[in-house]
Design an enzyme around this catalytic site. Structure first.
Site, short mmCIF file in Angstrom:
data_model
loop_
_atom_site.label_atom_id
_atom_site.label_comp_id
_atom_site.label_asym_id
_atom_site.label_seq_id
_atom_site.Cartn_x
_atom_site.Cartn_y
_atom_site.Cartn_z
N LYS A 10 24.79 51.49 6.87
CA LYS A 10 25.18 50.51 5.84
C LYS A 10 26.67 50.64 5.56
O LYS A 10 27.20 51.75 5.48
CB LYS A 10 24.36 50.78 4.57
CG LYS A 10 24.45 49.70 3.50
CD LYS A 10 23.52 50.01 2.33
CE LYS A 10 23.58 48.96 1.23
NZ LYS A 10 22.67 49.28 0.11
N SER A 41 19.95 45.45 -1.51
CA SER A 41 21.23 45.19 -0.87
C SER A 41 21.32 45.67 0.57
O SER A 41 22.20 45.23 1.30
CB SER A 41 22.33 45.86 -1.67
OG SER A 41 22.18 47.27 -1.64
N SER A 76 17.16 48.93 -3.29
CA SER A 76 17.97 48.38 -2.20
C SER A 76 17.57 48.82 -0.80
O SER A 76 18.04 48.24 0.18
CB SER A 76 19.44 48.72 -2.44
OG SER A 76 20.00 47.82 -3.37
#
Ligand SMILES: [Zn+2]
Lengths: 96, 465, 480
Positions: free
Chosen positions: C79, C152, C176
């Site tokens: 990420k 996210s 997330s």
């Protein structure tokens, strides 16, 4: 408590954010909601706990010799503007 | 009349090898931005780790100021935007490391409200075109010491701050160099009169003892004048302008809305065990205790003792000289006089307290005159060496040989019958003349006391003849 | 080689160890797939081909001389709010568009022999649950390109779902990792707070953030957890807790385990979603667990606590992005102009920073943040009490399946999508989302939650479930 648009603008100034009028308007509503929610919280008084359950105490790091961090060239390379090894910003008008 | 109510906020840079939350060096004077890392530069993803050495130093300070140490203290973020504040917040403490201290200065007492750990910011240099930032200082450990508003005069404030500096220095907590910023002071002041108190004014940038005293005196005058004119004193933040010799209003770093404190989520509370607290309380001798000892054990005067402890290096010198065999009182005189003067001139001392002890011993034995010894010390200060050898090489060895000096005295008396006559007729000046002649005959090397005794003897002998 | 993407991490590890497959081959395979689907899915912000192949070659070379750790040589997608040297870390924000970190995150250090395929897309600074707030365009759900992948960690979930990466790392602040895992039909694991070092994770809400893996199965997650968990002296919030042998935890079945189903957490969900998760509970019951309905009465409180804590900490954490030391700098003659012109966050981030700044400013919102913390503690205490009635909580991960890209939601209402995942963050609990069905052709996620440091329980239940079913092995039609 009534939240005014002025307070929204003051908050934007604190957060160093440039907001559009529509944003200020919608935030105005949102902040009111936040204050209402915060005020609406009613919880039993907590027993005065010293630390969170399971929370570790800050264990100070053992003494150590200095370690090299970043080189001046690396710092300068990261910076949007630099001069003679310093980071450069617009002149700060008032002293401090 | 109005009475001043003064409180101080003192920031002391701790002597540690590494910064408060990272392992960068704390060395002063390195090239800009050469002692920084992701943590103290506030890079994304960097996390703070508390430096145990800084905790121990702060604990020592708390113990030295007789504070109550909190077994649990907490860290918090104090937010403000400023270029030299890399994270947009400073990590400080809300529940402080220590509270409720006291410093007894004899004539008055100063209460310490709190003492806590925090990190320093970087340094901004303002040029006409721009502002330049160096983050080497960012993250250097500080303690903030907040006094209660219990000081009444600028002189008291200065005395306290000077004493605080001494304590920090004695306990090895900080070198307290105001010129390098390792001791910084802000003051809060208001006036209290029959009609109540004025608003509290904060004065920043008090970067010398003198500046602090003068700024406070200036504020007292300024505020008294305002009050006399029936005007109110505004609660504001001022800074001392040394060049203009006045305080000026300062734009505050603080935002409207305050510092927005947030309990530091990256650092759990600091929980101290008894061992750490006990360790901190083992302090070296502090200045006031030392002063008492100098008076009690060495018989020094209050004044001499006070000056000596005020200069730790001289005090150490004095004690070392005594340990090397010098008698305390002459040692104190020498240290406060010649040694202090020479250090000021040469910036360092290439001779040892033992050298001084030997020199003092020689003067007391009459082997060298006091004036000669001063010359020897000057040579020692310049290039070091052995005191006895210098005495010899400079020809300063004092003649204390009775036979030799008796001969000199007889000669001086024999060669100056007029002076002898004058002396006998009561003219004291004539004796000084004869002593001068005799000293000259000894090429200045005679032990003056002995020479005087022998000249008088020679006059008496001449009379009998 | 098309079947490579269906192999488990254990199988890949065996092939690599036996030198039947090289890391360079495996990495090239995934790089090719990553490039191929990038246009459709937009899962990556940066594909780091050179970096990946260099690491792959190093792993292959090292393997000729020594035995390597289990995961060595298997590529990973990270990420883009986790820093890695040599690759940009943008946090999907213009503010950090060209920022390259001079240091590696702790997890990146731990995965030093895993070729970095690239930095995957996310909501800007991990704030969002749909991946639409990325400055580099939204991520699309491989199951339906007109739908969001969740957020996210939308990129982390989408690239695994599309077979563009065998596993990825995400971060979870209010769901997330789990919610995008549910939306994309993969397994997403949020460990106990403090299990994985946060050093190098660009902080959003420091007291809630936790790094974890997204992969194709619980068994794969166990291997990744083994590699990334453990105390880090450079993260003061990292736990000094023994790390168990997570692979061994997979051996135990669910017989005798008490599963608690919070009634209210089912009632607030779409019927098909609730139904799929209930059905899963029934099957686990058949496998020997017992099922108990429990109560989770907090709803508004969950949102309020999260709102106050997460925004306040975000406002603090993002204060450092001021255009002075790194990142984007705007034009400004004065300091204030420099700040406001440099802090060019997107609308969602701006809104949260405003809420957070307001919550911290004191006078207008007295003790807002503290109130949030108190509320969070009350919720954590309630969860503790539930764990006296059961061993593992079982509930849906999200109230719905993935929604369409074009929908706009009221900012406050959108927080209610996260009410099933936020409690684990408030209490610091480990939680995982595993695929448990399809609703209108879209994946449904089942969430399992356990007491602190009891990841083993989640692995037991999750693995048993995945041994009984094949939901986690399905592929979206679009990428097969
Ligand atoms: Zn540093």
């Amino acid at each position: 408590m009534e939240i005014t648009q002025e307070q929204v603008k003051k908050t934007a100034a604190m957060a160093k954010l440039r907001l559009s009028d529509e944003e200020i308007e919608s935030l105005h509503r949102l902040l009111r909601e936040l204050v209402a929610r915060s005020a609406g919280i009613s919880l039993p008084e907590e027993e005065a706990s010293t630390a969170e359950p399971g929370e570790a105490a800050a264990a100070p790091a053992p003494f150590s010799r200095p370690q090299p961090g970043l080189r001046q060239e690396e710092v300068v390379a990261l910076a949007p503007a630099a001069e003679r090894g310093f980071i450069r910003v617009p002149r700060v008008m008032d002293h401090e | 009349m109005y009475e001043a109510v003064i409180g101080l906020e003192v920031h002391v840079e701790l002597l540690t090898r590494t910064k408060l939350f990272c392992r960068c060096s704390t060395r002063f004077g390195a090239p800009p931005n050469s002692q920084v890392c992701p943590v103290c530069l506030g890079l994304p993803g960097a996390l703070p780790v508390l430096n145990g050495e800084a905790v121990d130093q702060a604990l020592k300070a708390a113990a030295a100021l007789n504070c109550r140490i909190n077994r649990i203290s907490t860290f918090a973020r104090k937010h403000y935007f400023y270029p030299d504040q890399p994270k947009g917040y400073q990590i400080t403490q809300t529940r402080p490391l220590a509270e409720g201290g006291r410093v007894d200065l004899g004539a008055f007492q100063v209460n310490i409200a709190r003492l806590h750990l925090e990190e320093d910011a970087g340094k901004s240099i303002h040029t006409p075109e721009c502002t330049l930032v160096d983050y080497n200082r960012s993250g250097i450990p500080l303690i903030e010491i907040v006094t209660e508003p219990c000081l009444r005069t600028p002189a008291q404030a200065r005395e306290f701050l000077e004493h605080l500096r001494l304590i920090m220095e004695y306990a090895g907590i900080s070198d307290c160099k105001m010129e390098e910023g390792s001791l910084r002071c802000d003051a809060n002041i208001s006036l209290r009169g029959p009609g109540g108190s004025t608003a509290v004014v904060e004065i920043k940038n008090l970067n010398s003892f003198r500046a602090m005293e003068r700024a406070l005196a200036y504020e007292i005058r300024r505020q008294s004048r305002l009050l006399a004119q029936g005007k109110a004193v505004a609660a504001q933040t001022l800074r001392w302008d040394e060049a203009a010799n006045r305080t000026v209003v300062m734009r505050s770093k603080e935002e409207a809305g305050g510092y927005r404190y947030l309990p530091e989520p990256d650092l759990p509370p600091l929980i101290l065990d008894e061992a750490a607290i006990a360790r901190a309380c083992r302090l070296p001798e502090l200045p006031l205790a030392r002063k008492a000892r100098f008076i009690g054990a060495y018989g020094l005067s209050e004044a001499d003792a006070l000056i000596l402890i005020g200069d730790r290096m001289l005090a150490d010198w004095f004690e070392a000289a005594v340990a090397a065999g010098a008698r305390p009182r002459p040692a104190a005189n020498w240290v406060l006089g010649e040694v202090a003067r020479l250090r000021k001139e040469t910036r360092h001392l290439p001779f040892t307290p033992a050298d001084l002890a030997r020199l003092i011993d020689m003067t007391e034995r009459g082997a060298v005159s006091v004036a000669g010894a001063k010359k020897v010390l000057a040579v020692l200060a310049e290039r070091g060496g052995d005191p006895e050898q210098i005495v010899h090489s400079l020809g300063l060895a004092q003649v204390s040989d009775r036979e030799q000096l008796a001969e000199v005295a007889r000669q001086a008396v024999a060669e100056n019958p007029d002076a002898v006559r004058d002396y006998r007729s009561g003219k004291d000046r004539a004796l000084r003349f004869l002593l001068g002649k005799a000293m000259k005959l000894s090429r200045g090397r005679a032990n003056p006391q002995l020479l005087r005794e022998l000249v008088l003897q020679a006059i008496a002998d001449a009379e009998r003849l | 080689m098309n079947e490579l993407k269906s192999l488990s991490l254990a199988e890949l590890s065996e092939l690599l160890a036996a030198r039947k497959l090289s890391s360079v081959e495996l990495t090239s395979y995934y790089l090719e797939r990553s490039r191929k689907y990038q246009k459709d899915i937009n899962g990556y912000i940066t594909i780091t081909e050179d970096l990946a192949l260099a690491t792959a070659r190093r792993a292959d070379e090292l393997r000729t001389r020594e035995e390597l750790p289990l995961l060595a040589g298997i590529p990973v997608a990270v990420k883009d709010n986790i820093v890695a040297r040599g690759a940009p870390t943008t946090c999907a924000s213009r503010v950090l568009e060209n920022y390259v970190s001079p240091f590696d995150a702790a997890v990146v250090e731990k995965l030093s022999l895993n070729p970095l395929l690239g930095k995957v897309n996310l909501d800007e600074f991990a704030m969002g649950a749909d991946n639409k707030t990325s400055a580099f365009g939204p991520v699309r759900n491989p199951w339906d390109l007109q739908r969001v992948p969740g957020g996210s960690s939308g990129g982390s979930a989408a690239v695994v779902a599309a077979g563009c990466a065998p596993f990825s790392l995400g971060s979870d602040t209010g769901g997330s990792i789990r919610q995008p895992a549910a939306f994309c039909g993969v397994t997403g694991f949020k460990p106990t707070y403090g299990r994985v070092s946060r050093r190098g994770l660009v902080a959003f809400a420091s007291s809630l953030d936790q790094i974890g893996p997204l992969a194709r199965s619980i068994a794969d997650c166990a291997l990744v957890l083994q590699a990334i968990c453990g105390h880090d002296p450079a993260d003061a919030t990292s736990a000094r807790q023994e790390v168990p042998d997570f692979r061994a935890c997979l051996q135990a079945d669910v017989r005798g385990l008490r599963l608690g189903l919070p009634r209210e957490n089912f009632a607030c969900c779409d019927e098909e979603v609730a139904g799929a998760v209930e059905e899963a509970a029934r099957q686990l019951e058949l496998a020997g667990a017992t099922v108990h309905w429990v109560s989770m009465p907090y709803r508004d409180e969950v949102v309020t606590a999260y709102l106050l804590i997460a925004t306040a900490e975000a406002a603090s954490n993002l204060a450092r992005f001021d255009g002075v030391k790194y990142g984007y700098r705007g034009q400004g003659q004065t300091l204030d102009e420099l700040y406001t012109s440099s802090r060019i966050f997107g609308a969602t981030v701006r809104r949260r920073l405003m809420l957070g700044t307001f919550a911290l400013s004191g006078e207008d919102c007295p003790a807002c943040y503290e109130q949030g913390l108190r509320l969070g503690r009350a919720i954590a205490r309630h969860l503790d009490s539930l764990f006296r009635q059961c061993d593992v909580l079982l509930l849906p991960t999200a109230p719905t399946v993935a929604f369409t890209l074009d929908g706009e939601q009221d900012p406050l209402a959108s927080y209610y999508n996260d009410i099933l995942t936020i409690p684990a963050n408030l209490a610091g609990l480990p939680a995982v989302s595993v695929p448990c069905g399809l609703s209108s052709g879209l994946p449904v996620g089942m969430q399992l939650m356990a007491p602190r440091f009891r990841e083993d329980l989640l692995l037991r239940v999750g693995h048993t479930w995945q041994c009984l079913t094949d939901w986690h092995q399905r592929w979206p039609r679009e990428v097969n």
